[in-house]
Design a protein around this motif. Structure first.
Motif, PDB file in Angstrom:
ATOM      1  N   PHE A   1     -15.299 -13.254 -21.587  1.00 42.68           N
ATOM      2  CA  PHE A   1     -16.010 -12.073 -21.114  1.00 42.68           C
ATOM      3  C   PHE A   1     -15.021 -11.141 -20.415  1.00 42.68           C
ATOM      4  O   PHE A   1     -14.026 -11.604 -19.840  1.00 42.68           O
ATOM      5  CB  PHE A   1     -17.124 -12.476 -20.156  1.00 42.68           C
ATOM      6  CG  PHE A   1     -18.320 -13.032 -20.864  1.00 42.68           C
ATOM      7  CD1 PHE A   1     -19.283 -12.169 -21.365  1.00 42.68           C
ATOM      8  CD2 PHE A   1     -18.461 -14.385 -21.066  1.00 42.68           C
ATOM      9  CE1 PHE A   1     -20.388 -12.667 -22.043  1.00 42.68           C
ATOM     10  CE2 PHE A   1     -19.556 -14.888 -21.746  1.00 42.68           C
ATOM     11  CZ  PHE A   1     -20.521 -14.026 -22.232  1.00 42.68           C
ATOM     12  N   PRO A   2     -15.294  -9.834 -20.474  1.00 40.31           N
ATOM     13  CA  PRO A   2     -14.358  -8.885 -19.860  1.00 40.31           C
ATOM     14  C   PRO A   2     -14.004  -9.247 -18.419  1.00 40.31           C
ATOM     15  O   PRO A   2     -12.866  -9.060 -18.005  1.00 40.31           O
ATOM     16  CB  PRO A   2     -15.111  -7.554 -19.918  1.00 40.31           C
ATOM     17  CG  PRO A   2     -16.001  -7.682 -21.088  1.00 40.31           C
ATOM     18  CD  PRO A   2     -16.387  -9.131 -21.158  1.00 40.31           C
ATOM     19  N   SER A   3     -14.984  -9.822 -17.679  1.00 38.28           N
ATOM     20  CA  SER A   3     -14.676 -10.125 -16.284  1.00 38.28           C
ATOM     21  C   SER A   3     -13.656 -11.249 -16.161  1.00 38.28           C
ATOM     22  O   SER A   3     -13.146 -11.510 -15.085  1.00 38.28           O
ATOM     23  CB  SER A   3     -15.957 -10.494 -15.543  1.00 38.28           C
ATOM     24  OG  SER A   3     -16.617 -11.544 -16.206  1.00 38.28           O
ATOM     25  N   GLN A   4     -13.373 -11.924 -17.282  1.00 43.29           N
ATOM     26  CA  GLN A   4     -12.404 -13.022 -17.214  1.00 43.29           C
ATOM     27  C   GLN A   4     -11.005 -12.583 -17.637  1.00 43.29           C
ATOM     28  O   GLN A   4     -10.105 -13.404 -17.751  1.00 43.29           O
ATOM     29  CB  GLN A   4     -12.855 -14.174 -18.117  1.00 43.29           C
ATOM     30  CG  GLN A   4     -14.211 -14.744 -17.726  1.00 43.29           C
ATOM     31  CD  GLN A   4     -14.749 -15.697 -18.756  1.00 43.29           C
ATOM     32  OE1 GLN A   4     -14.754 -15.394 -19.948  1.00 43.29           O
ATOM     33  NE2 GLN A   4     -15.223 -16.846 -18.310  1.00 43.29           N
ATOM     34  N   LEU A   5     -10.833 -11.275 -17.936  1.00 43.22           N
ATOM     35  CA  LEU A   5      -9.534 -10.811 -18.412  1.00 43.22           C
ATOM     36  C   LEU A   5      -8.739 -10.166 -17.290  1.00 43.22           C
ATOM     37  O   LEU A   5      -9.288  -9.677 -16.314  1.00 43.22           O
ATOM     38  CB  LEU A   5      -9.718  -9.771 -19.531  1.00 43.22           C
ATOM     39  CG  LEU A   5     -10.497 -10.176 -20.763  1.00 43.22           C
ATOM     40  CD1 LEU A   5     -10.374  -9.097 -21.827  1.00 43.22           C
ATOM     41  CD2 LEU A   5      -9.995 -11.494 -21.310  1.00 43.22           C
ATOM     42  N   SER A   6      -7.423 -10.160 -17.464  1.00 44.35           N
ATOM     43  CA  SER A   6      -6.580  -9.442 -16.516  1.00 44.35           C
ATOM     44  C   SER A   6      -6.628  -7.951 -16.833  1.00 44.35           C
ATOM     45  O   SER A   6      -7.131  -7.545 -17.880  1.00 44.35           O
ATOM     46  CB  SER A   6      -5.145  -9.930 -16.636  1.00 44.35           C
ATOM     47  OG  SER A   6      -4.568  -9.407 -17.812  1.00 44.35           O
ATOM     48  N   GLY A   7      -6.091  -7.138 -15.938  1.00 45.42           N
ATOM     49  CA  GLY A   7      -6.127  -5.691 -16.137  1.00 45.42           C
ATOM     50  C   GLY A   7      -5.499  -5.255 -17.452  1.00 45.42           C
ATOM     51  O   GLY A   7      -6.071  -4.478 -18.206  1.00 45.42           O
ATOM     52  N   GLY A   8      -4.314  -5.794 -17.744  1.00 45.81           N
ATOM     53  CA  GLY A   8      -3.627  -5.409 -18.974  1.00 45.81           C
ATOM     54  C   GLY A   8      -4.360  -5.899 -20.208  1.00 45.81           C
ATOM     55  O   GLY A   8      -4.425  -5.205 -21.224  1.00 45.81           O
TER      56      GLY A   8
END
Ligand SMILES: Nc1ncnc2c1ncn2[C@@H]1O[C@H](COP(=O)(O)OP(=O)(O)OP(=O)(O)O)[C@@H](O)[C@H]1O
Ligand SMILES: [Mg+2]
Lengths: 380, 250
Positions: free
Chosen positions: B139-146
């Motif tokens: 899920f997007p909330s599990q990704l880093s900024g880059g």
């Protein structure tokens, strides 16, 4: 802008020269365009026809293909893969230089699919849930409660740890702004309660007991409970939403790194405000609930205000006031703690805010009712 | 044949709360080129993009995107225009309730009749282009900024749009990811003939991909032209921007 129900993507995306194909010998000659729309065509219809033929080898010839896009490339490899599963050896041949380059750029020939993370079986899940419930909900709630109460005692006279004027601010939000609705609701409930009972009392000629009934019901049960439910709905949700939003937008992190403890800075003032205003709200609820009952008694049973007030003096006990106060403090704590607990637990960005807000309200109302019955037994 | 213009802006003026943010902005972007909008923080770059996308109603000026005057489009024309645009928003703007893979596959599933399994492969391939295959089920909330940025780019190019808008795709990426992102943009431009309008501050990126530069300063276009001309420009803000770069190289 709203999207039409009717789907007509065809015209939007590509020009009209569609894909055409010709099957000769062992070769499928593709010509025209192989883009978004045609990819669907290739992956559905053409694939179906080819699989029916079950050739042992097949060449996909792209010499006459004019243009292809990334979905087209993937569609070619998709067809190749599907046929390979059925034992057909497929080769893609020909095509202009630019088409070959696209095949290279977009052609992850055997795209490595990442499998969906495995699911546990039901027993494991159940065990996990139970463990999770105790380790994170019960334990987490107790830790939060301990923290909040500790700091609310420790910081009682240390005003520096909170925002200036925040307690008053919160008192207005949680208490003052709720007065009207609490007043109105308890009046209506008192009125209706007495109205329905009056018929029964009349049958037994026990008209005067309407006073006992109203005063007891309102002061020991309805007043505090109605107030708590209304405050949970209004402020419990607001507290959860506020803290959750602060967490999602990294405001809580910002507070922490500025050396301000979110519990002391955000939660404690709300707890003070709720503890202070709740008793007054309950008094308002009691007064107007009894007023509503009195009005019903006057209308249906001809009990005059003097009679009502005299009898009320006999019925009322100091104990009821004490119960009301204890309840107000318990409910206020439940509402603020539950709201903050769920606020801090928010996950998955803005969407999570709505979710925890709903849960916070449901849980705090349930806990309030549970506490009410326990306190009812204790003070009976 | 003179290359067509994919974006043409004339006399765009806009204000928020009485404050003029864009002052008589005019520029154009040509088909098959990478046009870079430069300018200091708060100079109005995002605001220009939002106007081009019709997200802010046009009050003054004239805007054409892919040859269409965006101020009077019917609902159908608007939709058809949107389907030809890929947009990379400054903060990613992935839908938080969907996995990365579902995010990228969303436009494909909604607007084409491609069978599901093929959509999944296309999505995996697109994620592969930004080196993010492994994030398919995250899920997007599990990704880093880059990673978020790269996932958002994968979504923007999901449909192979003829015109791609990017608001600072490179910000926050390491130099190696940045270079591969630039190469991807060049590949898309060369192979698909994709036109790109992008906002970026990364000088190394500009050197690699830009064909045409538009420089905004406090809501005004102070320079428009090629990279070589930009480096020779006497306009103070443009000069300052590139001299920082020259100093870095020394
Ligand atoms: N919704 C809004 N309401 C009021 N002012 C706004 C709004 N959006 C942008 N602005 C103002 O418009 C100006 C330009 O903003 P914009 O987001 O376009 O800057 P930018 O060039 O994209 O900056 P950055 O490089 O930091 O992203 C700023 O001064 C900003 O304060
Ligand atoms: Mg911006």
């Amino acid at each position: 802008m709203k999207l039409k129900k009717k789907k007509k993507p065809l015209q939007y995306i590509t020009n009209d020269d569609r894909l055409s194909y010709r099957y000769k010998g062992n070769t499928l000659y593709l010509s025209g365009n192989l883009k978004l729309v045609e990819s669907g065509l290739l992956a559905r219809n053409v694939l179906k026809k080819l699989s029916a033929l079950k050739p042992s080898a097949l060449f996909l010839n792209l010499d006459q293909l004019e243009d292809i896009d990334s979905s087209g490339v993937m569609a070619l490899y998709f067809v190749k893969g599907k046929l390979a599963e059925k034992g057909t050896h497929v080769e893609i041949e020909g095509g202009s230089e630019i088409i070959r380059e696209k095949l290279e750029l977009f052609g992850y020939e055997n795209v490595e699919k990442v499998s969906v993370p495995p699911r546990r079986n039901y027993l494991e899940q159940l065990g996990g849930h139970v463990h999770h419930f105790f380790s994170s909900y019960v334990y987490g709630f107790l830790v939060l409660a301990a923290n909040v109460f500790y700091w609310s005692f420790a910081d009682l006279f240390r005003r520096k740890t909170r925002r200036e004027g925040e307690v008053v601010n919160q008192a207005v939000l949680i208490g003052v702004n709720a007065v009207l609705i609490v007043l109105f609701m308890s009046f209506v409930i008192g009125l209706v309660l007495a109205m329905h009972s009056s018929g029964q009392l009349q049958v037994f000629g026990a008209n005067i007991f309407i006073v006992d009934l109203t005063v007891l019901a309102v002061m020991s049960q309805m007043g505090p409970l109605i107030t708590a439910i209304l405050v949970a709905g209004r402020s419990g949700s607001a507290i959860a939403a506020e803290i959750a939003t602060m967490k999602v937008t990294a405001e809580l992190d910002a507070l922490k790194t500025m050396g301000l403890d979110p519990i002391r800075f955000v939660v404690v003032p709300k707890l003070y405000a709720a503890l202070i205003t709740m008793p007054f709200l309950i008094i308002v609820a009691n007064v107007f609930g009894i007023f509503g009952g009195g009005l019903a008694g006057y209308i249906y049973l001809d009990i005059t205000p003097e009679v009502f007030i005299n009898r009320m003096g006999e019925v009322m006990q100091n104990k009821d006031l004490l119960t009301g106060f204890v309840k107000s403090q318990v409910y206020a704590s439940i509402i603020v703690l539950t709201g903050s607990f769920y606020g801090f637990r928010v996950e998955r960005g803005a969407e999570g805010v709505g979710k925890v807000t709903t849960i916070a309200v449901v849980v705090s109302i349930s806990l309030v009712i549970l506490a009410d019955s326990i306190l009812g037994l204790i003070f009976y | 044949m003179e290359p067509q213009k994919v974006v043409e802006v004339k006399g765009l003026t806009a204000s928020f709360d009485e404050k003029e943010i864009l002052k008589d902005v005019s520029f154009s972007a040509k088909k098959g080129e990478v046009t870079v909008i430069l300018g200091g923080s708060g100079s109005g770059k995002t605001t220009v993009l939002r106007h081009l996308l019709g997200l802010i109603p046009l009050t003054q000026g004239h805007i054409e995107v892919l040859g269409k005057d965006i101020s009077n489009l019917t609902e159908d024309e608007q939709l058809s225009l949107y389907l030809q645009l890929g947009v990379f928003y400054q903060n990613g703007a992935l839908l938080n309730s969907l996995t990365v893979g579902e995010n990228v596959g969303l436009p494909l599933n909604q607007h084409s009749k491609i069978p599901k399994p093929l959509v999944e492969e296309i999505v995996t391939m697109k994620l592969g282009l930004v080196n993010l295959e492994y994030a398919y089920h995250m899920f997007p909330s599990q990704l880093s900024g880059g990673m978020l940025k790269r996932a958002a780019l994968a979504r923007a190019i999901a449909m192979d749009p003829p015109l791609l808008f990017c608001d600072e795709p490179g910000a926050g990426l390491d130099p190696i990811s940045l270079e591969s992102l630039d190469n991807l943009i060049l590949n898309l431009k060369n192979l698909l003939g994709m036109s790109v309008l992008m906002v970026t501050h990364e000088v190394s990126s500009i050197m690699r991909v830009a064909d045409h530069i538009v420089y905004l300063d406090e809501g005004k276009v102070v320079f428009e032209g090629t990279v070589e001309n930009a480096m020779k420009s006497d306009e103070p803000s443009v000069k300052a921007f590139f001299s920082v770069f020259r100093n870095q190289q020394k």
